[in-house]
Each structure stands twice: as C-alpha cells, then as structure tokens.
Design a protein around this motif. Structure first.
Motif, mmCIF file in Angstrom:
data_model
loop_
_atom_site.group_PDB
_atom_site.id
_atom_site.type_symbol
_atom_site.label_atom_id
_atom_site.label_comp_id
_atom_site.label_asym_id
_atom_site.label_seq_id
_atom_site.Cartn_x
_atom_site.Cartn_y
_atom_site.Cartn_z
ATOM 1 N N GLN A 53 0.854 -1.170 0.000
ATOM 2 C CA GLN A 53 0.000 0.000 0.000
ATOM 3 C C GLN A 53 0.894 1.225 0.000
ATOM 4 O OE1 GLN A 53 -2.572 1.669 -1.103
ATOM 5 N NE2 GLN A 53 -3.843 0.049 -0.163
ATOM 6 N N SER A 59 -8.461 1.949 -3.282
ATOM 7 C CA SER A 59 -7.876 0.819 -2.541
ATOM 8 C C SER A 59 -7.861 1.044 -1.037
ATOM 9 C CB SER A 59 -6.446 0.566 -3.027
ATOM 10 O OG SER A 59 -5.597 1.659 -2.663
ATOM 11 N N PHE A 86 -3.670 4.902 -4.943
ATOM 12 C CA PHE A 86 -4.781 4.221 -5.605
ATOM 13 C C PHE A 86 -6.032 4.521 -4.775
ATOM 14 C CE2 PHE A 86 -0.903 2.034 -6.639
ATOM 15 C CZ PHE A 86 -1.016 1.708 -7.984
ATOM 16 N N TRP A 99 -5.506 -4.240 0.552
ATOM 17 C CA TRP A 99 -4.101 -4.433 0.224
ATOM 18 C C TRP A 99 -3.959 -4.559 -1.287
ATOM 19 C CZ3 TRP A 99 -0.399 -3.511 3.569
ATOM 20 C CH2 TRP A 99 -0.644 -3.669 4.946
ATOM 21 N N LEU A 100 -2.949 -3.882 -1.848
ATOM 22 C CA LEU A 100 -2.631 -4.089 -3.258
ATOM 23 C C LEU A 100 -1.926 -5.430 -3.406
ATOM 24 C CD1 LEU A 100 -1.224 -0.524 -4.079
ATOM 25 C CD2 LEU A 100 -3.536 -1.383 -4.514
ATOM 26 N N THR A 101 -2.328 -6.201 -4.390
ATOM 27 C CA THR A 101 -1.710 -7.507 -4.620
ATOM 28 C C THR A 101 -0.325 -7.311 -5.218
ATOM 29 O OG1 THR A 101 -3.880 -8.484 -5.009
ATOM 30 C CG2 THR A 101 -1.962 -9.720 -5.778
ATOM 31 N N ASP A 102 0.665 -7.916 -4.586
ATOM 32 C CA ASP A 102 2.041 -7.762 -5.058
ATOM 33 C C ASP A 102 2.248 -8.568 -6.336
ATOM 34 O OD1 ASP A 102 4.676 -7.139 -5.258
ATOM 35 O OD2 ASP A 102 5.349 -8.526 -3.696
ATOM 36 N N TYR A 147 -4.429 8.156 -0.547
ATOM 37 C CA TYR A 147 -3.962 6.943 -1.206
ATOM 38 C C TYR A 147 -3.572 7.227 -2.655
ATOM 39 C CZ TYR A 147 -5.685 4.184 2.724
ATOM 40 O OH TYR A 147 -5.876 3.648 3.967
ATOM 41 N N GLU A 184 1.934 -4.727 -10.707
ATOM 42 C CA GLU A 184 1.529 -3.750 -9.698
ATOM 43 C C GLU A 184 2.692 -2.852 -9.317
ATOM 44 O OE1 GLU A 184 -1.200 -1.836 -8.227
ATOM 45 O OE2 GLU A 184 -1.963 -3.897 -8.315
#
Length: 327
Positions: A190, A203, A200, A207-210, A198, A214
C-alpha cells in the motif's frame, strides 16, 4: 226621651273571652310539647342502632381488606418466584439445546474441521519455507542502512510536498524501488502520502496484490504523483496503523520525508503509541522505519530538524530504524 246607657268596650265579659282564648292556645302548646320528646327519643334510638350496625359492617370490611391485602402480597411473592423459576428453566433449556446441538455434530463436521486445520498448517508451512528461502538469499546485513526486512506487508508513507517533489523526488523514487527490491514478494502493498491520501484512491482499506505489474504501476504513478501535502507525516502514519493494524500480520511502514510542521512532537508520539498496540509477543505490531532527506534550497532548517527528531523517536519506540541522508 229615654237616655241611652253608655257601653264599655273592655268589660268583664270581654276579658273573660280573651283569657279563655289564651288559655286554649297554651293548652294546645302544652299538649304538642308532650308528644315531641317521645318521637325524638325514638328517632335517637333508631339512629344509634344504625350507627352501631354501620360500625360493625365497617370493621368487617376492614378485616376483609386486611386479609385480601395479605393474600395479594402472598400471590405477588408466589408470582415472582414462579417467574424466577421460569427464567431458570429457560436458561437450562437453552443450555440443553446447546449441549444437544454439540452432541449431534456428526463425523463429517469433525472431518471438515480437521481438514481446515491441516490446510492451514500446510499453508503456514509453505509460507515459512518461502520466508526461509528468502532469508537464505538475502545478504548478511538484511537491511537498507540497518533496516530489518522481515515483514510480509509493506506500506509507504511519502511526503508529496513541494520541498520533496522539487528537490528529492528522483532520489525518493530510487529509494522506494530499492526497498521493494529487498522484498522479492510480499503478501500486500500500500502507498499513501503524508496526509493519508492513497495513490490508488479506490484501494482504501484494502491491500494491493504484489506482482511485477503492480510494482510497475506504482513506479509509473509515483513519477507524477502530486497529492496535497502539509509536510507532516503524522496523519499518514495514523491512517496506515489505524486501517491496517492486525495482530496476525507482520507489517512495516516506511516513512519518506524531509519536514515536520506539526505543533508538538510529544503529541505526535502519543498518538502513534496509542494506535500501534503491542501484539501477543509484547512487541508493537507495526514496524515504523523512516528515511529522512536533507533540507533543500530555501527550506527552513527548523522543520527539517524536527522531522529527524520526531522520526528517530517514532522508529525507536516502534521497532524500526531511522536513516538520515546527506546531500
């Protein structure tokens, strides 16, 4: 001619008639008064009898009222006792229902629970193996300037004020990229600015997917990111801890900035301490690291010094490391 005799009005005969009339009236009055006491006496006796009768009835009614009051109190006490018994029986019935439901769980439910436990254990084992493999590939320092890199969730809090974007932005992007390089793969990413905005916007709370894609998108957006900033990292740290604190996660927050314009360093420390509660092992759940950039041209050295002072204390109290950069 005969001479008439004169007549006297108040003669003896007239007085006799008058006396007889008065005597008759007196006799009538005497006869009337003789009958009245008998009637009054009889009326008095009747009234006394009625009073005694009513008094007796009143005493009887009072006795009945007292008895009824006692009976009512007894009924109330009995009703309350029955209510308590009913509540107790309802509790026992509920407990029996629970015991019955527990006792009627079949073998399939037990097998499902055992399967979930086995799956969780396998997942944990695989995760531990992955972490051990990453640890084996890391250099001996395992750090950027002494910063531990043992977390599985990473949050960047980046100062987007003019002093950063105009003087340090390329170096800032390079450091973000370098930090990501020391974490080949994490469970969540994040990034937000010092005000808690943020990168994003949709979001928040997630959690942003790694993934390589990304990370590439983060680098792309960071080059032109110009969110409003007040050069105060405290709101960003508070948002990161308040939203993502979880006792079962290993989280690191990396703060990158050059100024602290807040009113009180102690108030900022107290706010962070209140949010970042210790986990089961007694250590604070969220590690907080900081990269401090030097003051830029025309920039007040006071806010730069205050940033360093604040983040040294924050990192020390939250299991992190502060790294101060030179020009």
């Amino acid at each position: 001619m005969r001479r008439r005799r004169s007549v006297e009005v108040f003669s003896l005969s007239f007085l006799d008639c008058i006396c007889c009339g008065f005597g008759a009236i007196i006799l009538l009055l005497v006869l009337t008064e003789i009958g009245r006491p008998a009637v009054l006496e009889k009326s008095r006796k009747n009234l006394d009898g009625q009073v005694r009768e009513l008094t007796e009835k009143l005493h009887a009614i009072q006795g009945e009222t007292t008895a009824l009051s006692r009976e009512l109190e007894g009924s109330r006490a009995t009703l309350e006792q029955e209510r308590q018994n009913l509540a107790r029986l309802a509790g026992e019935l509920s407990a029996l229902h629970g015991e019955y439901a527990t006792s009627t769980r079949d073998a399939s439910t037990t097998n499902r629970v055992e399967g979930e436990l086995v799956a969780a254990y396998q997942k944990l084992s695989a995760q531990m193996q992955r972490l051990l493999a990453q640890r084996a590939r890391r250099p001996a320092t395992e750090a950027i300037g002494g910063i531990p890199v043992d977390s599985e969730y990473i949050i960047f809090v980046v100062d987007t004020s003019d002093s950063m974007t105009e003087n340090h932005w390329d170096a800032n992007l390079a450091i973000v990229d370098e930090i990501l390089g020391f974490y080949p793969h994490v469970l969540g990413l994040q990034i937000l600015n010092d005000q808690g905005v943020y990168m994003f916007e949709d979001s928040k709370g997630k959690w942003l997917t790694d993934s390589p894609e990304e990370r590439a998108e983060i680098r792309k957006r960071a080059k032109h990111w110009a969110a409003f900033s007040q050069s105060n990292p405290v709101p960003g740290m508070e948002e990161a801890i308040r939203t993502y604190w979880a006792p079962d996660k290993r989280i690191s927050v990396f703060v990158l900035g050059d100024e602290f314009t807040g009113k009180s360093i102690q108030a900022a420390l107290d706010a962070i301490t209140a949010l970042n509660k210790p986990g089961p092992d007694g250590r604070r759940v969220v590690r907080i690291h900081a990269i401090g950039f030097p003051e830029g041209p025309g920039m007040s050295p006071d806010t730069n010094i205050r940033f360093s002072a604040l983040m040294r204390l924050v990192c020390s109290q939250n299991n992190g490391t502060f790294v101060g950069l030179k020009n």
